[in-house]
Motif scaffolding. Structure first.
Motif, PDB file in Angstrom:
ATOM      1  N   SER A  71       0.891  -1.156   0.083  1.00  0.00           N
ATOM      2  CA  SER A  71      -0.071  -0.076  -0.027  1.00  0.00           C
ATOM      3  C   SER A  71       1.003   1.163   0.052  1.00  0.00           C
ATOM      4  O   SER A  71       0.837   2.017   0.984  1.00  0.00           O
ATOM      5  CB  SER A  71      -0.954  -0.132   1.171  1.00  0.00           C
ATOM      6  OG  SER A  71      -1.609  -1.215   1.385  1.00  0.00           O
ATOM      7  N   TRP A  72       1.628   1.425  -1.006  1.00  0.00           N
ATOM      8  CA  TRP A  72       2.582   2.579  -1.121  1.00  0.00           C
ATOM      9  C   TRP A  72       1.945   3.959  -1.071  1.00  0.00           C
ATOM     10  O   TRP A  72       2.635   4.987  -0.562  1.00  0.00           O
ATOM     11  CB  TRP A  72       3.455   2.224  -2.436  1.00  0.00           C
ATOM     12  CG  TRP A  72       2.720   2.644  -3.561  1.00  0.00           C
ATOM     13  CD1 TRP A  72       2.163   1.559  -4.280  1.00  0.00           C
ATOM     14  CD2 TRP A  72       2.750   3.729  -4.317  1.00  0.00           C
ATOM     15  NE1 TRP A  72       1.834   2.086  -5.551  1.00  0.00           N
ATOM     16  CE2 TRP A  72       1.916   3.665  -5.530  1.00  0.00           C
ATOM     17  CE3 TRP A  72       3.076   5.121  -4.160  1.00  0.00           C
ATOM     18  CZ2 TRP A  72       1.662   4.625  -6.582  1.00  0.00           C
ATOM     19  CZ3 TRP A  72       2.749   6.151  -4.906  1.00  0.00           C
ATOM     20  CH2 TRP A  72       2.155   5.640  -6.110  1.00  0.00           C
ATOM     21  N   ARG A  73       0.672   4.090  -1.512  1.00  0.00           N
ATOM     22  CA  ARG A  73       0.063   5.562  -1.624  1.00  0.00           C
ATOM     23  C   ARG A  73      -0.206   5.941  -0.255  1.00  0.00           C
ATOM     24  O   ARG A  73      -0.024   7.092   0.330  1.00  0.00           O
ATOM     25  CB  ARG A  73      -0.955   5.477  -2.588  1.00  0.00           C
ATOM     26  CG  ARG A  73      -0.549   5.439  -4.016  1.00  0.00           C
ATOM     27  CD  ARG A  73      -1.989   5.949  -5.001  1.00  0.00           C
ATOM     28  NE  ARG A  73      -2.986   5.186  -4.522  1.00  0.00           N
ATOM     29  CZ  ARG A  73      -4.236   5.623  -4.858  1.00  0.00           C
ATOM     30  NH1 ARG A  73      -4.555   6.878  -5.256  1.00  0.00           N
ATOM     31  NH2 ARG A  73      -5.324   4.819  -4.334  1.00  0.00           N
ATOM     32  N   HIS A  99       1.366   4.687   2.541  1.00  0.00           N
ATOM     33  CA  HIS A  99       2.463   4.827   3.281  1.00  0.00           C
ATOM     34  C   HIS A  99       3.074   6.298   2.909  1.00  0.00           C
ATOM     35  O   HIS A  99       3.519   6.944   3.690  1.00  0.00           O
ATOM     36  CB  HIS A  99       3.553   3.815   3.014  1.00  0.00           C
ATOM     37  CG  HIS A  99       3.099   2.611   3.162  1.00  0.00           C
ATOM     38  ND1 HIS A  99       2.186   2.195   4.075  1.00  0.00           N
ATOM     39  CD2 HIS A  99       3.142   1.381   2.380  1.00  0.00           C
ATOM     40  CE1 HIS A  99       1.763   0.736   3.808  1.00  0.00           C
ATOM     41  NE2 HIS A  99       2.539   0.490   2.958  1.00  0.00           N
ATOM     42  N   MET A 100       2.964   6.769   1.813  1.00  0.00           N
ATOM     43  CA  MET A 100       3.585   8.008   1.471  1.00  0.00           C
ATOM     44  C   MET A 100       2.577   9.385   1.957  1.00  0.00           C
ATOM     45  O   MET A 100       3.227  10.125   2.624  1.00  0.00           O
ATOM     46  CB  MET A 100       3.336   8.221  -0.088  1.00  0.00           C
ATOM     47  CG  MET A 100       4.570   7.601  -0.838  1.00  0.00           C
ATOM     48  SD  MET A 100       6.224   8.179  -0.624  1.00  0.00           S
ATOM     49  CE  MET A 100       5.966   9.855  -1.345  1.00  0.00           C
ATOM     50  N   VAL A 101       1.414   9.146   2.031  1.00  0.00           N
ATOM     51  CA  VAL A 101       0.451   9.935   2.926  1.00  0.00           C
ATOM     52  C   VAL A 101       0.851  10.269   4.322  1.00  0.00           C
ATOM     53  O   VAL A 101       1.192  11.189   4.806  1.00  0.00           O
ATOM     54  CB  VAL A 101      -1.042   9.606   2.497  1.00  0.00           C
ATOM     55  CG1 VAL A 101      -1.811  10.579   3.568  1.00  0.00           C
ATOM     56  CG2 VAL A 101      -1.419   9.927   1.056  1.00  0.00           C
ATOM     57  N   GLN A 146       3.656   9.162   5.970  1.00  0.00           N
ATOM     58  CA  GLN A 146       4.978   9.503   6.087  1.00  0.00           C
ATOM     59  C   GLN A 146       5.165  11.044   5.820  1.00  0.00           C
ATOM     60  O   GLN A 146       5.761  11.849   6.562  1.00  0.00           O
ATOM     61  CB  GLN A 146       6.117   8.943   5.736  1.00  0.00           C
ATOM     62  CG  GLN A 146       6.103   7.223   6.005  1.00  0.00           C
ATOM     63  CD  GLN A 146       5.892   7.064   7.407  1.00  0.00           C
ATOM     64  OE1 GLN A 146       6.839   7.656   8.005  1.00  0.00           O
ATOM     65  NE2 GLN A 146       5.294   6.011   7.777  1.00  0.00           N
ATOM     66  N   LEU A 147       4.607  11.536   4.913  1.00  0.00           N
ATOM     67  CA  LEU A 147       4.732  12.960   4.439  1.00  0.00           C
ATOM     68  C   LEU A 147       3.895  13.721   5.473  1.00  0.00           C
ATOM     69  O   LEU A 147       4.325  14.756   6.019  1.00  0.00           O
ATOM     70  CB  LEU A 147       4.361  12.989   2.865  1.00  0.00           C
ATOM     71  CG  LEU A 147       4.968  12.649   1.947  1.00  0.00           C
ATOM     72  CD1 LEU A 147       4.285  12.812   0.422  1.00  0.00           C
ATOM     73  CD2 LEU A 147       6.411  13.341   1.888  1.00  0.00           C
ATOM     74  N   SER A 148       2.607  13.292   6.002  1.00  0.00           N
ATOM     75  CA  SER A 148       1.947  14.007   6.838  1.00  0.00           C
ATOM     76  C   SER A 148       2.856  13.992   8.130  1.00  0.00           C
ATOM     77  O   SER A 148       2.772  15.201   8.797  1.00  0.00           O
ATOM     78  CB  SER A 148       0.529  13.215   7.130  1.00  0.00           C
ATOM     79  OG  SER A 148      -0.159  13.123   6.259  1.00  0.00           O
ATOM     80  N   ASN A 183       3.479   1.567   9.081  1.00  0.00           N
ATOM     81  CA  ASN A 183       3.682   3.020   8.924  1.00  0.00           C
ATOM     82  C   ASN A 183       4.275   3.399  10.337  1.00  0.00           C
ATOM     83  O   ASN A 183       5.044   4.058  10.456  1.00  0.00           O
ATOM     84  CB  ASN A 183       2.532   3.685   8.628  1.00  0.00           C
ATOM     85  CG  ASN A 183       2.276   3.617   7.329  1.00  0.00           C
ATOM     86  OD1 ASN A 183       2.901   4.347   6.673  1.00  0.00           O
ATOM     87  ND2 ASN A 183       1.381   3.031   6.727  1.00  0.00           N
ATOM     88  N   SER A 199       8.009   4.976  10.619  1.00  0.00           N
ATOM     89  CA  SER A 199       8.008   6.239  11.133  1.00  0.00           C
ATOM     90  C   SER A 199       8.958   6.346  12.094  1.00  0.00           C
ATOM     91  O   SER A 199       9.942   7.184  12.336  1.00  0.00           O
ATOM     92  CB  SER A 199       6.732   6.642  11.629  1.00  0.00           C
ATOM     93  OG  SER A 199       6.799   7.970  12.140  1.00  0.00           O
ATOM     94  N   SER A 218      -6.497  11.873   2.048  1.00  0.00           N
ATOM     95  CA  SER A 218      -6.911  10.486   2.051  1.00  0.00           C
ATOM     96  C   SER A 218      -8.274  10.429   1.074  1.00  0.00           C
ATOM     97  O   SER A 218      -8.334   9.604   0.342  1.00  0.00           O
ATOM     98  CB  SER A 218      -7.461  10.051   3.405  1.00  0.00           C
ATOM     99  OG  SER A 218      -6.208   9.916   3.966  1.00  0.00           O
TER     100      SER A 218
END
Length: 353
Positions: A88-90, A92-94, A96-98, A156, A160, A277
């Protein structure tokens, strides 16, 4: 008659204890939060014990405890579980970037308002909150209660914690390197983090196949160890600050305003992550994981990394104040939200069946 009345009153008092405990738990006041407040009170009343190096230095004990915390964390971290969560890479990106970009960008613009004032250290502590990684245990628990994507939450929260070892010092270095209140050298800090944090984590991961089951079996006891070390760090940090009269410029109004600011930070991040999201079209389970993992901040990392990041022990108590406030508020608010989401999921399932 008086004896029977006394026994009746005693029984009522005994019966009141679990009800009070349950009420405290419902509003987020678990024993650990109460213990944190007690450590601050103890540091105010008896700062000498936290500063003295004889017969033993509590600061040194806490320093060794930091390495053990991260070793046990690595020991419970299975590489197989991390690999399983990569799909679920999208999401994970949301998350970690958050955690590492959205939060700092929300607090960063306020620096000019506090620079050079008596509240600059409180702002620095608030920025420290924004730069910290997500929690592990509470984030996963909230996702479970709300009915979110559990494997993604575990992935995550774990990633993190590892990324925070590097990213948090980089964010803090923007201000500490130019600060007159701290002798901050990025090379020295990263070296200490590698020896005191990263090496124990890697060693724990390498030994996971041999001792990982033992760590999982005793994770409740290990969590108590983590909390004792955190309480020791909080006590010694506030001892230094109280001894140097660092809190003399702050009143209860300042603590109230800080609490409001931390609550606003939490809700703003929560709403923005929820919006992201929905824009990405995440299904309900992934959206829950994103908002709970992305909005949490780790008191564990905040306290243990403070011993490395802030060489000036006098200011650590003030630096830790915002993360302690944020930690209490995030538990209170997110637990209520998670339970409401969990009940909504149950109603949906019942109506669908």
């Amino acid at each position: 008659m008086q004896k029977e009345k006394a026994e009746h009153e005693a029984q009522k008092a005994v019966g009141l204890v679990p009800r009070v405990g349950a009420l405290a738990a419902r509003v987020g006041l678990d024993w650990f939060l109460l213990a944190l407040l007690a450590m601050i009170g103890l540091a105010y009343l008896w700062p000498e014990f936290g500063i003295d190096r004889e017969p033993v230095s509590l600061g040194d004990v806490a320093g060794y405890g930091v390495s053990l915390i991260f070793f046990f964390y690595g020991l419970r971290l299975s590489l197989e579980k991390l690999k399983a969560g990569l799909s679920s890479w999208r999401l994970h990106m949301v998350v970690q970037l958050s955690t590492f970009l959205l939060f700092p960008l929300l607090v960063l613009p306020l620096h000019s308002f506090f620079e050079g004032t008596e509240y600059e250290l409180l702002w620095l502590g608030s920025f420290y909150v924004a730069a910290l990684p997500s929690t592990v245990s509470s984030a996963v628990v909230m996702v479970a209660i709300a009915g979110g994507n559990m494997p993604a939450a575990i992935f995550n929260a774990s990633i993190s914690s590892i990324l925070g070892i590097f990213i948090t010092p980089l964010w803090m270095g923007l201000f500490l390197s130019a600060s007159n209140t701290a002798d901050f050298e990025m090379g020295d800090v990263l070296g200490k983090l590698v020896l005191q944090v990263l090496v124990p984590v890697i060693l724990g991961i390498l030994l996971n196949s041999r001792w990982g089951s033992f760590a999982e079996k005793h994770k409740k006891k290990l969590r108590y160890f983590d909390q004792i070390i955190i309480l020791t760090i909080v006590y010694t940090s506030f001892c230094e600050s109280f001894e140097r009269d660092m809190f003399s410029a702050f009143g209860w109004q300042d603590i109230l305003l800080l609490s409001i600011a931390m609550l606003l930070l939490f809700f703003l991040a929560f709403l923005l992550i929820n919006l992201l999201s929905r824009l990405f079209g995440f299904k309900r389970e992934d959206r829950i994981t994103a908002i709970f993992c992305g909005s949490k901040k780790s008191l564990v990392h905040g306290t243990v990394m403070s011993k490395v990041l802030f060489p000036d022990a006098n200011m650590v108590g003030i630096i830790l104040l915002p993360i302690m406030v944020y930690h209490a508020l995030q538990l209170l608010v997110s637990s209520m939200m998670a339970q409401r989401m969990g009940r909504a999921e149950v109603r949906e399932l019942e109506s669908g069946s």
